[in-house]
Enzyme design. Structure first.
Site, short mmCIF file in Angstrom:
data_model
loop_
_atom_site.label_atom_id
_atom_site.label_comp_id
_atom_site.label_asym_id
_atom_site.label_seq_id
_atom_site.Cartn_x
_atom_site.Cartn_y
_atom_site.Cartn_z
CG ASN A 9 -1.68 1.25 1.43
OD1 ASN A 9 -1.79 2.06 0.52
ND2 ASN A 9 -2.26 1.41 2.62
CD1 TRP A 10 4.00 1.23 -2.58
CD2 TRP A 10 3.86 2.16 -4.63
NE1 TRP A 10 4.88 0.57 -3.41
CE2 TRP A 10 4.81 1.11 -4.66
CE3 TRP A 10 3.60 2.86 -5.79
CZ2 TRP A 10 5.51 0.78 -5.82
CZ3 TRP A 10 4.29 2.54 -6.95
CH2 TRP A 10 5.24 1.51 -6.96
CE LYS A 11 -0.03 3.27 4.68
NZ LYS A 11 0.06 3.34 6.12
CG HIS A 97 -5.64 2.17 5.27
ND1 HIS A 97 -5.17 3.11 6.14
CD2 HIS A 97 -4.67 1.23 5.14
CE1 HIS A 97 -3.95 2.76 6.52
NE2 HIS A 97 -3.62 1.63 5.93
CD GLU A 99 -2.61 5.67 6.77
OE1 GLU A 99 -2.61 5.72 5.53
OE2 GLU A 99 -1.69 5.15 7.43
CD GLU A 169 -3.62 -2.39 7.35
OE1 GLU A 169 -2.48 -2.61 6.92
OE2 GLU A 169 -4.27 -1.38 7.05
N GLY A 175 2.65 2.22 10.68
CA GLY A 175 3.63 3.28 10.50
C GLY A 175 4.36 3.67 11.77
N GLY A 236 2.88 -1.11 4.20
CA GLY A 236 3.05 0.29 3.82
C GLY A 236 4.52 0.60 3.59
N GLY A 237 5.17 1.13 4.62
CA GLY A 237 6.55 1.61 4.51
C GLY A 237 7.51 0.66 3.81
#
Ligand code: PGA
Length: 255
Positions: A9-11, A97, A99, A169, A175, A236-237
């Site tokens: 997930n590159w956001k 998600h 976020e 999650e 993160g 993610g990261g």
């Protein structure tokens, strides 16, 4: 047997040159990875979904999006519909998600509407759920997860849609560098599987992928994904650099 899913997930990261460079660097290296073991996915920003789908054509890399509108078509400025994503052959879409739940006030009800749109347009959904740190400390993780499951899936027959993916999650692990221990994650994953069994029967429950997300990286993926109910990761990261993402794919393909 469920294949292991390694989903990036590159956001809101990577400009076009970086995104294109990543895929061009990754693709030849994926040839060594056995496709009968893993499914490899990346969700870039909407803007690059189509270009990356074209770049990845004929490879085992699946490209999807990070969100979708709950509306079918019309005057919804700034929104992207499931119909649009289907028309460029997007493979999957992440919805719910944390976020989006936090910064855009998305509710389980809205996430269910998005889920329905994706199913209507035959795009594979990855539905995210997870508790906050306060909720974990208040020992209400189980209630929170069950409420989210019921809210997102009530009235939806997953027996007809076993391609749906659930991503657990824990919000406090996203993160932050804090990962749930494999045992902590497995406890929630097993509970999700039990809920799926009670709602839809064991055949469906066994077919559905449940991913873990939250500071997953090359040095913890193996311990997490070796748990019986953890079927891969939403990352993610550690998905932003080819080296770390590929390392995770290689580890997953050997589990
Ligand atoms: P992270 O993000 O791996 O950077 O913790 C995971 C996610 O938000 O899906």
């Amino acid at each position: 047997m469920r294949k292991i899913i390694v989903a990036g997930n590159w956001k809101m990261n990577h400009n076009y040159d970086q995104a294109k460079g990543f895929v061009e660097d990754l693709l030849p290296q994926l040839k060594e990875v056995k496709s009968d073991r893993v499914e490899i996915m990346i969700a870039p920003t909407f803007v690059f979904v189509q270009n990356l789908i074209e770049l990845a054509e004929g490879s085992q890399l699946q490209i999807g999006a990070q969100d979708v509108s709950s509306h079918e078509i019309g005057a919804f400025t700034g929104e992207v519909s499931a119909q649009m994503l289907a028309s460029i052959n997007a493979n999957f879409v992440i919805i719910g998600h944390s976020e989006r739940r936090e910064y855009h006030h998305e509710s389980d009800r809205l996430i269910k509407e998005k889920l329905i749109k994706l199913l209507d347009h035959k795009i594979r959904p990855i539905v995210c759920i997870g508790e906050t740190l306060d909720q974990r400390e208040d020992a209400i993780t189980q209630d929170v997860i069950l409420t989210q499951l019921k809210g997102c899936f009530a009235g939806i027959d997953l027996a007809d849609n076993p391609q749906v993916v659930i991503a657990y999650e824990p919000v406090w692990a996203i993160g932050t560098g804090k990962t749930a221990t494999p045992e902590m994650a497995e406890e929630v994953h097993a509970m999700i599987r039990d809920w799926l069994t009670s709602e839809y029967g064991s055949e469906t429950a066994e077919a559905i992928h449940i991913l873990y997300g939250g500071s997953m990286k090359a040095d913890n993926i193996e311990a997490l994904v070796s748990q019986p109910n953890i079927d891969g990761g939403l990352i993610g990261g550690a998905s932003l650099k080819v080296v770390s993402y590929l390392e995770m794919i290689k580890i997953a393909s050997k589990i």
